[in-house]
Design a protein around this motif. Structure first.
Motif, short mmCIF file in Angstrom:
data_model
loop_
_atom_site.label_atom_id
_atom_site.label_comp_id
_atom_site.label_asym_id
_atom_site.label_seq_id
_atom_site.Cartn_x
_atom_site.Cartn_y
_atom_site.Cartn_z
N VAL A 1 40.45 25.51 21.38
CA VAL A 1 40.83 24.99 22.40
C VAL A 1 40.80 26.26 24.20
O VAL A 1 41.71 27.14 23.10
N SER A 2 40.00 26.08 25.10
CA SER A 2 40.98 27.30 25.87
C SER A 2 42.10 27.15 26.82
O SER A 2 41.61 26.17 27.66
N LEU A 3 43.01 27.55 26.52
CA LEU A 3 44.19 26.33 26.73
C LEU A 3 44.88 27.45 27.65
O LEU A 3 45.30 28.50 27.86
N GLY A 4 44.30 26.81 28.56
CA GLY A 4 44.46 27.36 30.42
C GLY A 4 45.79 26.30 30.92
O GLY A 4 45.59 25.13 30.86
N VAL A 5 46.97 26.51 31.44
CA VAL A 5 47.98 25.57 32.21
C VAL A 5 48.25 26.29 33.72
O VAL A 5 49.49 25.48 33.78
N ASP A 6 46.46 26.58 34.47
CA ASP A 6 47.06 26.69 35.32
C ASP A 6 46.74 25.08 36.35
O ASP A 6 46.76 25.07 37.28
N THR A 7 46.12 24.02 35.63
CA THR A 7 46.19 23.12 36.35
C THR A 7 47.40 22.54 36.42
O THR A 7 47.97 21.51 37.35
N PHE A 8 48.91 23.07 36.72
CA PHE A 8 49.70 22.51 36.66
C PHE A 8 49.89 22.49 38.53
O PHE A 8 49.71 23.37 38.73
N GLU A 9 51.02 21.29 38.91
CA GLU A 9 51.33 21.20 40.29
C GLU A 9 51.79 22.46 40.95
O GLU A 9 52.00 22.34 41.82
N ARG A 10 52.03 23.24 40.31
CA ARG A 10 53.28 24.71 41.10
C ARG A 10 52.11 25.92 41.23
O ARG A 10 52.85 27.13 41.09
N ASP A 11 51.03 26.00 39.92
CA ASP A 11 50.40 27.20 40.28
C ASP A 11 49.87 27.44 41.32
O ASP A 11 49.47 26.61 42.72
N PRO A 12 50.39 28.70 41.38
CA PRO A 12 50.19 29.70 42.74
C PRO A 12 48.92 29.87 43.17
O PRO A 12 48.34 29.93 43.98
N ILE A 13 47.68 29.51 42.07
CA ILE A 13 46.40 30.35 42.78
C ILE A 13 45.76 29.32 42.05
O ILE A 13 44.27 29.15 42.43
N SER A 14 45.46 27.44 41.94
CA SER A 14 45.21 26.19 41.75
C SER A 14 45.97 25.22 42.49
O SER A 14 46.73 25.56 42.97
N HIS A 15 44.66 24.33 42.27
CA HIS A 15 45.08 22.70 43.39
C HIS A 15 44.71 21.63 42.03
O HIS A 15 44.51 20.83 43.26
N PHE A 16 45.42 22.02 41.06
CA PHE A 16 45.62 20.41 40.08
C PHE A 16 47.42 19.84 40.77
O PHE A 16 47.72 20.32 41.51
N LYS A 17 47.28 18.32 40.04
CA LYS A 17 48.63 17.88 40.18
C LYS A 17 49.37 17.74 38.82
O LYS A 17 49.92 16.61 39.16
N LEU A 18 49.15 18.27 37.31
CA LEU A 18 49.66 17.68 36.22
C LEU A 18 51.71 18.35 36.83
O LEU A 18 51.38 19.38 37.20
N THR A 19 51.95 17.64 35.96
CA THR A 19 53.59 17.96 36.01
C THR A 19 53.32 18.25 33.96
O THR A 19 52.50 18.29 33.58
N SER A 20 54.89 18.56 33.71
CA SER A 20 54.94 19.39 33.11
C SER A 20 55.35 18.26 31.81
O SER A 20 55.03 18.82 30.58
N ALA A 21 55.47 17.33 32.08
CA ALA A 21 55.49 15.85 31.30
C ALA A 21 53.99 15.21 30.63
O ALA A 21 53.87 14.87 30.29
N ASP A 22 52.98 15.73 31.15
CA ASP A 22 51.69 15.39 31.39
C ASP A 22 50.83 16.70 29.62
O ASP A 22 50.29 15.87 29.23
N TYR A 23 51.37 18.04 30.19
CA TYR A 23 51.12 18.55 28.48
C TYR A 23 50.66 18.08 27.01
O TYR A 23 49.98 18.46 26.67
#
Length: 343
Positions: free
Chosen positions: A280-302
């Motif tokens: 698993v290439s584990l990136g968590v820049d899918t997070f809603e407040r990531d400064p260079i990304s644009h998805f809306k996952l929340t901490s509860a989703d991980y």
């Protein structure tokens, strides 16, 4: 779950990067790994261990020898010209220019061996690259030895690095090297699941013509998101690799409902493929407040991501990639791991 972490990553700390037409402080910085390590210890995930030292033999199975040699010499060549700040590429052999002659000057070599200006060198960069590789290979060895899962806390990350190029903060493709090492040490079929916001273009390039390694990427649509020039749905592999590459490009604003549906489909592909082990290439820049990304996952989703991967029932190697909202990076990355363990 064992975590493998190298102190050498701290020496890789660039002065700046280009973003939005401006020179800005680097998003990919040492504190990222420190926050994740602190969270691993806080939740009692398992021991944090120093990796073994490995040669470049495993890396040479997926990377060009000349490229690997360049990585080891780049900073010294840059410093020999009197430079003291971050070494970055500024000229590339694009269409219409020649790329069949390996240059000898460091300025030209930086461009020849890169896809962008996103992978800079500092005095400690090469040691960090090697430490990151050591983490991936030691964790792979751990999984091959019978552990259900292991976490390679790699920094710098790796999934944008191709067989002969760096870029996007990446130099050696840790996940790909680990996948190849697992193939070479008994796994007949390996699946790489890349959940980073940005498409793992380097991983796709490395395995695109092979049928023994399935590569699944869930990422921002390349029509609007870096790395732009790879990651479309119609890229399914070539030759022996036809059907062994699956891309799931998603639009800005994607939430977990849509993202999770893509994960379910990718996990179905992995099951049908019959993978012996999952990387698993584990990136968590899918997070809603990531400064260079644009998805809306929340901490509860991980934790849900980890739980879904665990349902595959296969030995699993987690290799750390992106994630730049540093205040939450440990919560989110380790959330995947605790979710995998059923906590």
């Amino acid at each position: 779950m064992k975590t493998f972490y190298s102190e050498a990553h701290r020496g890789h700390a660039g002065h700046f990067e280009l973003a939005g037409g401006r020179l800005v402080p680097c998003f990919e910085k040492p504190v990222r790994a420190e926050y994740v390590r602190a969270r691993v210890e806080e939740v009692g995930l398992g021991p944090v261990l120093a990796p073994k030292s490995w040669s470049l033999d495993a890396a040479a199975r997926v990377h060009d020898a000349g490229y690997l040699d360049f990585l080891g010499r780049a900073w010294d060549m840059w410093a020999a010209e009197g430079n003291h700040t971050t070494a970055l590429a500024m000229t590339w052999p694009v269409r219409g220019l020649r790329n069949d002659i390996v240059p000898t000057s460091i300025e030209a070599m930086l461009g020849y061996y890169s896809m962008d200006a996103g992978a800079g060198f500092m005095p400690g960069t090469y040691a960090a690259i090697r430490g990151s590789l050591d983490c991936a290979l030691t964790a792979a060895e751990c999984v091959a030895g019978g552990e259900a899962a292991a976490f390679a806390l790699c920094r710098p990350p790796g999934h944008h690095a191709g067989s002969a190029f760096m870029g996007g903060y990446c130099f050696i493709n840790n996940a790909s090297v680990a996948a190849q090492w697992l193939r070479d040490n008994g796994a007949a079929r390996v699946a790489i699941l890349d959940v980073d916001y940005h498409h793992g273009n380097g991983t796709q390039e490395i395995f695109y013509a092979r049928g023994d390694v399935l590569v699944c990427n869930i990422h921002g649509d390349p029509n609007t998101e870096y790395p732009f020039f790879l990651g479309h749905v119609d890229e399914t592999g070539t030759g022996a690799g036809e059907g062994a590459n699956a891309n799931y490009p998603l639009p800005f604003g994607t939430d977990f409902e849509s993202w999770g549906a893509a994960l379910d489909h990718a996990c179905g592909r992995i099951e049908a493929f019959g993978a012996d082990v999952v990387v698993v290439s584990l990136g968590v820049d899918t997070f809603e407040r990531d400064p260079i990304s644009h998805f809306k996952l929340t901490s509860a989703d991980y934790p849900k991501i980890g739980a879904r991967i665990a349902k595959l029932g296969r030995p699993t190697l987690f290799v750390f990639e992106g994630g730049y909202a540093v205040d939450e990076i440990g919560i989110n990355a380790v959330g995947v791991l605790t979710g995998f363990e059923g906590r």
